[in-house]
Each structure stands twice: as C-alpha cells, then as structure tokens.
Scaffold this active site. Structure first.
Site, mmCIF file in Angstrom:
data_model
loop_
_atom_site.group_PDB
_atom_site.id
_atom_site.type_symbol
_atom_site.label_atom_id
_atom_site.label_comp_id
_atom_site.label_asym_id
_atom_site.label_seq_id
_atom_site.Cartn_x
_atom_site.Cartn_y
_atom_site.Cartn_z
ATOM 1 N N ASP A 62 -11.132 1.390 -2.865
ATOM 2 C CA ASP A 62 -11.712 1.092 -1.549
ATOM 3 C C ASP A 62 -13.236 1.165 -1.598
ATOM 4 O OD1 ASP A 62 -9.387 0.559 -0.207
ATOM 5 O OD2 ASP A 62 -9.169 2.567 0.648
ATOM 6 N N ASP A 106 0.832 -1.211 0.000
ATOM 7 C CA ASP A 106 0.000 0.000 0.000
ATOM 8 C C ASP A 106 0.866 1.261 0.000
ATOM 9 O OD1 ASP A 106 -2.300 1.532 0.126
ATOM 10 O OD2 ASP A 106 -3.150 0.460 1.830
HETATM 11 C C1 GLA Z 1 -5.691 1.902 2.293
HETATM 12 C C2 GLA Z 1 -6.168 0.758 1.426
HETATM 13 C C3 GLA Z 1 -7.185 -0.045 2.175
HETATM 14 C C4 GLA Z 1 -6.598 -0.552 3.472
HETATM 15 C C5 GLA Z 1 -6.070 0.607 4.290
HETATM 16 C C6 GLA Z 1 -5.284 0.143 5.490
HETATM 17 O O1 GLA Z 1 -6.700 2.832 2.482
HETATM 18 O O2 GLA Z 1 -6.696 1.219 0.229
HETATM 19 O O3 GLA Z 1 -7.625 -1.133 1.387
HETATM 20 O O4 GLA Z 1 -5.571 -1.471 3.197
HETATM 21 O O5 GLA Z 1 -5.204 1.436 3.532
HETATM 22 O O6 GLA Z 1 -4.858 1.183 6.282
#
Ligand code: GLA
Length: 719
Positions: free
Chosen positions: A540, A470
């Site tokens: 997300d 990420d």
């Molecule tokens: C980002 C990612 C999410 C999750 C969060 C964790 O927002 O897009 O899918 O993994 O970080 O903090």
C-alpha cells in the site's frame, strides 16, 4: 541423466546444468543420508570417494556428524525434526528407514524421484518427492505421509524438506539473507551472520504475512566467500505455502548448517485416519555460483514456467487503474465513471473498483466498520447495479475488475448476524477484532461453499475479468468448536487448502478472470498463492522512492510480472513526499505499471507525461515483465538501477534513480549485464551503436542531477 541411481552405493545423484544433489541409503541402519548439494562435479565417483565427501558409514550413535536427509525425532537426535508423529498407543517417536524408490515424471513434466521411507515398526510411510528442474538448477521437494495401518496417526510436525549445506569449519558460518517487513514496508532485505543455534523465519498469523516471507538465501560458503549480485555461491529457496509456515536455519558447533522448512508446527496437528495420505506443500531450492542475481533469475523463470496459472502466464499484464487512494470507501457510479474517462485517455486497459461498493442499509460499506460478508451491490452508490459502469468502462475500451475480501466478515453485517458460528472462535472467549473484522472459518465446508457461491454469483452476473482478492487481518482464537476434537487444530491448514480450492474452482469456471493476491499490501506473496493468482499487490506504500526498496526485496524472490506498481499523487498518500511525475512513472515502470492517483486533479504536465510513459511502457513491458532482471545498483546506495534483458538478448531496458545530489558527484557508470557481448546495440542518447562488450566493460553513462532524478534507457540490437 538428471536422476541417476548408483546401485553400488545405493545412492541417487540428481543433476542439473550446474549443480548436483546426492543422497544415499546408509548402512547399517538403512537411514537416508544426505551427501552433497552444490556445484556439479565432473566424476560421479567423487561423490563417494573414501575420505572425501562422504563420511565413512556413520550410525545413529554419532548424532553430530549424522546428516539425515529428512530428520525425524527418535534415537540420538536433537536437531529440528522434519517429522513428528504420534501413534495410536501414544508412542511419540518416529524411526524412519529406507523402503523403496521409483522414478517418473511430475504432473508438470519434470523428472521425479520418489524415495519412500517407512517407520521400522508402525504403519507409517513417508514419500519424499524430488523434482529436478534441470535448466534452472532447482530441485522441488515435497512429502506425502501415508497411514498404511488400521489405527489413526497424528502428525505434530511436518516439513516439506530439509536442505543441508556443505560443512564448514567450526569458526566459520554462513550468512543468511531474508525478507522482513510490515504494512507499508514489505520485503525489506536483511542480512545476518549465523551463529550456532537456530534462526526461525515463520508466520503464525494464519497467512504468509508481511513480517517475514518464506524465502531464504545463504552465502559465505566455500572459504567464507560472500556473494554479490553477480558472483559467488548462494543456496536459496522458497516455500509454496500461504498459511502458517516455518523455515528453521540451524547451525551446529560441528560446522553443519541445515534449513528445515514447511508447515509451522505451532498449534499444528493433523489426524491421519487409516488409509489417508497428507501432502505437505512444495519447497523449491537451488544452488548457484552466480550470486543473488542468478538465484533470483532462476526462481523467476521457475515461477513463470511452472508455478503461475497457465492460462494467463503468457499474456503481458495490463495497465490498470484503481481509485483506492483517491476515494477509499466513497466509490460510486459517478466518480468511478469520471475517473474511467480520464484513465482511458492515459492508456489504461483495466479499470478496477476497490473497497466500498457493497452492502446496504445500516451495514453499508462506508468505512471499515461494517459490510464485509454482505456482497450485494450498494444501491445508493450504484443505483442500477454495476452494469452501467461496466458498460461505460467497456465502451472506453477497458476491462473491468473489482475488489473483494471473501474470507472476512464484520460483526456489523447480515452474514454475521445470521451465522455467528461461521467465524473462528472459542467458547467463553472474546472474539478479537482486527480492522473491525472477524475471520470466516474457511475450514468449514459450508463456509467454503458460501464463499465460492458468492463469487460465482458476482462473476456470473457481471462482466468482471479481474479480482483483487484482499485479506486484512490475522487469525486469532483459531477455534472450530463444531469439529471432532481431533480435527480442531487442522483449521490452520484447512483454511489454506480450501482457499486454494475455491480459487481453483473459480479459475476453471471463469478462465478469463485474472486474480491479484493482496493482504493489506504484499502480505500474501508466496509460491503457494502464485499457483492460483496471477499477480500480487506489492504494497500500500506507493511512494516511488520507498517502493524501490520494496521492489528490490520482492524481486529477490518473485518475478516482475507479478509485481504491481501504481503511479499515484504528489504528495503521496502514505509518505506525504512529493516526487516528480517522471520519477513516479519510472518507479512503477520497473514492475507492472498501473495508475492509482486522482487523475481529476492532476496537472496537464502530469497527465501528458503519464500518457507518454504509459505508451512507452506498453512498447517495452514484455522485456520488463518477461525478461531477465539484473539489479545493477541497490537503492541502499542512494542510486538505484535495474536492467531487463529480453530472452533473445535483442532488447534491453535500464531504469535508474537518484535519491539526492551530493557534492556535485556524477552518477556511477552502469556496467550492463546479460547482453550479447559481440552484438551491436543502438542505445537511446548515443549517436552510434556500441557493442554489448563495451556496455559491459566501459559502461553506460547516465547523468542524473539534483534530487529525485531518474531516467529510462532503451537498447535495441542492430545486427
Ligand atoms: C487493503 C489493501 C488496499 C485496499 C484496502 C481496501 O488495505 O491493501 O489496497 O484495497 O484494503 O479496504
């Protein structure tokens, strides 16, 4: 021949199945002139026919008709330059002339033309690379810049390619299609009629970004004819870079449109010491007469055949489970085990622990304010390390994966307390926080080494076969005070180079590990990162209806095999919309189906239906992930439909989605594509097999009713 040198014209013709691309050395100044990019012509002579395509020899004194293959600043030129260099005596003017050429094969076994240009005074060489993907009608371009002298050269701007479209009348312009977005709504399709001037698509955020994506398409070409999914001329391309990028689409009053793209020149400088070479990222582009659909299919196949990491490209992507939406940072051994048991029963093959599993004491990762940088397993949440959970997951027949965000650090961490100089910063300036975190200066060799060894330790000590990588903030204060002054602006590029390098080293040491690229959702999706990661966390936003828009945009540029899609809860965590479980599953089945809901609270109906559809997905996922994609109806119309066809045309899958019922209207017929018209297909729901031609011309009837109804139809060839 895919690469022809026509000596009489001092020209090269690059030929693919349907297209050609022509350039030549123009007398009397020996500059490189672009002649043609479009539909292949039957006779090579036509590319040079006097009064036809090639203008009479033009010299530098005609700036508006001059179509330079790789434009530089200098002489009578004011268009977006592809290169700007500063020589040691402060001269800021580059005059490139033709030097030599050679042909050969790329490392990916593609036929390659390399045309070398040189400055007509200074010791600078520019090698223009052209790799021809014959069967996909694509050309991959990049450049290498070489300092052949004994004093340094500074690069201030460097594109990977300039692409030139057929000239139009003064009153006619092309239409641009591009992808824009933000968190939760990545890859939104936008159209814009160009006018004289520049349209700049770019990122200055330090990463690809969700705001714009390095992909473009231009249509409205010949006679202002607009393309559809199926028909019409489209010139399109994608840039392989995950840092600051820029694509400039420029239209001149003379009717010329060009696309210059590559590294963003914003705050960019590269110090080229004597003897050094700098390589710009690849920019692939193509022309098709087959509309946006064919453009996408060509890019998809190119990404599958040449870009994605070779060691996992031929495997179907597994169904994964991830509990981020369920527990956010509150993961622990117990709750993950409970979900793992449920997930395994539904057919999940890979169990992933997201954020929250690391850092201890006052820096424990219980929210986004602390812990990034301290990649030790949290002893309260996992008292015996990850092993008991990994063992359990394996016992249940699944593989184990984990989330990391290696380029980041919270000030609230042991790492930052020990190494406050490891982040990007300027002296006397505040270090701006985003999501309570700072960015590690990956340009530094010691930081890059730390990140590699941290991941090496994690992967070496645990049976992990999947990493969700990420990246949750942009770069601010891009300072590197310890570096030599002339190298300080190289951070933007070095960050990405070192990121790619770490991924490459990890892949070599742990070939079994599959990597997923994530940046707060789909913020780092491009052909650069897809050379090092196997798939992308698309967004997300897991609302099954809104996802159809995101997936439509994503699929314009990137292959389905890389497009992750989870089935989550009703109501949805982001949109609060409650959608039927079948609809949620069908939406996820349009990509790499995975699960991300609270299975402990799902109703029996939800569990049973998901189990059934996961099993069905496994039967058809090869068609979806590796087949040819046809976007039959856009979600913009309120009725979305996609079709996937196996490469041998034996199998096909159709997924259709209604937003809401209106006036008791029946859903439109689906005129199927990509089937063998002469063959007979058994269609789910029909009594007798029908021909591909009937499915294409009479069409498939699907009856969706009320709101949020959806269906999946499988087709199998019978003869
Ligand atoms: C980002 C990612 C999410 C999750 C969060 C964790 O927002 O897009 O899918 O993994 O970080 O903090």
């Amino acid at each position: 021949m895919t690469i022809d040198y026509v000596e009489a014209q001092n020209a090269w013709i690059l030929t693919t199945r349907q297209t050609s691309y022509v350039l030549r050395v123009a007398a009397p100044d020996n500059w490189l002139q672009h002649l043609y990019w479009g539909q292949k012509l039957p006779r090579n002579e036509d590319y040079f026919a006097p009064g036809m395509i090639a203008p009479p020899p033009v010299s530098y004194s005609s700036p508006n008709t001059l179509v330079e293959e790789f434009g530089n600043q200098g002489l009578l030129k004011w268009r977006e330059p592809a290169i700007r260099a500063i020589f040691d005596d402060r001269v800021r003017d580059t005059v490139l002339v033709y030097d030599s050429f050679r042909t050969g094969q790329s490392t990916t076994s593609l036929p390659e033309l390399i045309v070398t240009m040189r400055d007509n005074f200074y010791p600078l060489k520019v090698h223009l690379h052209y790799q021809v993907v014959e069967d996909l009608d694509l050309i991959v371009r990049f450049v290498e810049v070489e300092n052949t002298g004994s004093t340094p050269i500074r690069l201030e701007q460097l594109a990977s390619a300039a692409w030139h479209l057929p000239v139009k009348a003064e009153t006619e312009t092309y239409r641009l299609t591009h992808l824009a977005g933000r968190w939760g709504s990545e890859f939104q399709v936008r159209h814009q009629q160009l006018s004289e001037g520049k349209t700049v698509l770019e990122s200055r955020y330090g990463f690809t970004s969700p705001f714009a994506n390095p992909w473009f398409a231009l249509d409205g070409g010949y006679n202002q004819e607009y393309a559809t999914e199926e028909y019409g001329s489209v010139w399109y391309g994608a840039l392989a870079w995950s840092g600051n990028w820029k694509i400039v689409i420029e239209t001149l009053i003379s009717g010329r449109t060009s696309v210059v793209g590559g590294l963003n020149n914003f705050d960019f400088e590269w110090f080229l010491a004597p003897g050094e070479t700098f390589t710009a990222p690849a920019f692939v582009a193509g022309y098709t007469a087959g509309g946006f659909g064919q453009a996408s299919r060509n890019l998809h196949r190119y990404t599958l055949n040449y870009v994605l990491p070779r060691n996992h490209v031929n495997e179907v992507r597994p169904v994964l489970y991830n509990a981020w939406e369920v527990y956010t940072f509150d993961v622990n051994e117990q709750n993950q085990m409970a979900l793992a048991e449920k997930a395994a029963k539904l057919g999940v093959e890979l169990f992933v622990v997201d954020d929250g599993w690391f850092a201890n004491g006052s820096y424990a990762r219980n929210n986004d304010r602390a812990g990034l940088g301290d990649w030790e397993i949290n002893r309260q949440k996992f008292p015996n390390g990850l092993k008991p959970l990994i063992d359990k997951v394996k016992e249940l027949g699944m593989r184990f994966g984990i989330w990391v965000e290696p380029e980041m650090v919270n000030p609230q961490s042991e790492l930052y307390q020990a190494h406050p100089d490891w982040v990007y910063h300027f002296p006397h300036r505040e270090r701006t926080l985003q999501r309570n975190q700072l960015m590690l200066n990956l340009a530094r060799a010691d930081v890059a080494e730390y990140i590699f060894s941290m991941l090496d330790k994690l992967l070496g000590a645990n049976d992990i076969t999947f990493i969700k990588w990420d990246y949750n903030r942009s770069i601010t204060e891009p300072g590197w005070p310890d570096a030599q002054p002339e190298r300080q602006r190289e951070v933007w590029v070095r960050h990405v180079q070192n990121l790619y390098d770490i991924l490459q080293r990890l892949r070599e040491r742990y070939p079994q590990v599959v990597f997923e690229s994530c940046a707060s959702g789909g913020g780092r999706a491009d052909l650069g990162i897809l050379h090092y990661t196997d798939q992308v966390w698309t967004s997300d936003n897991t609302d099954a209806w809104e996802r159809l828009f995101i997936q439509e945009g994503y699929s314009l540029a990137y292959p389905i095999k890389t497009m992750m899609a989870w089935v989550t809860d009703a109501p949805n965590a982001v949109s609060k919309r409650s959608l039927p479980v079948t609809y949620r599953c069908h939406s996820a089945m349009s990509g790499v189906m995975s699960l991300g809901g609270n299975l402990l609270e799902w109703t029996q109906v939800e569990l049973d239906e998901t189990k059934r559809l996961v099993a069905e997905y496994k039967q058809i996922r090869q068609i979806i992930q590796e087949g040819e994609l046809y976007r039959l109806s856009s979600p913009q119309t309120g009725f979305a439909a996609v079709q996937y066809v196996s490469r041998d045309q034996r199998e096909s899958v159709v997924l259709a989605f209604l937003h809401s019922q209106k006036f008791l209207r029946s859903t439109p017929r689906l005129y199927l594509r990509g089937l063998d018209e002469k063959a007979l297909y058994r269609v789910e729901g029909l009594e007798q097999p029908v021909s591909g031609a009937a499915l294409a011309h009479i069409g498939l009837k699907v009856s969706l009713k009320l709101d949020f109804d959806s269906c999946l139809v499988e087709l199998h060839r019978v003869n």
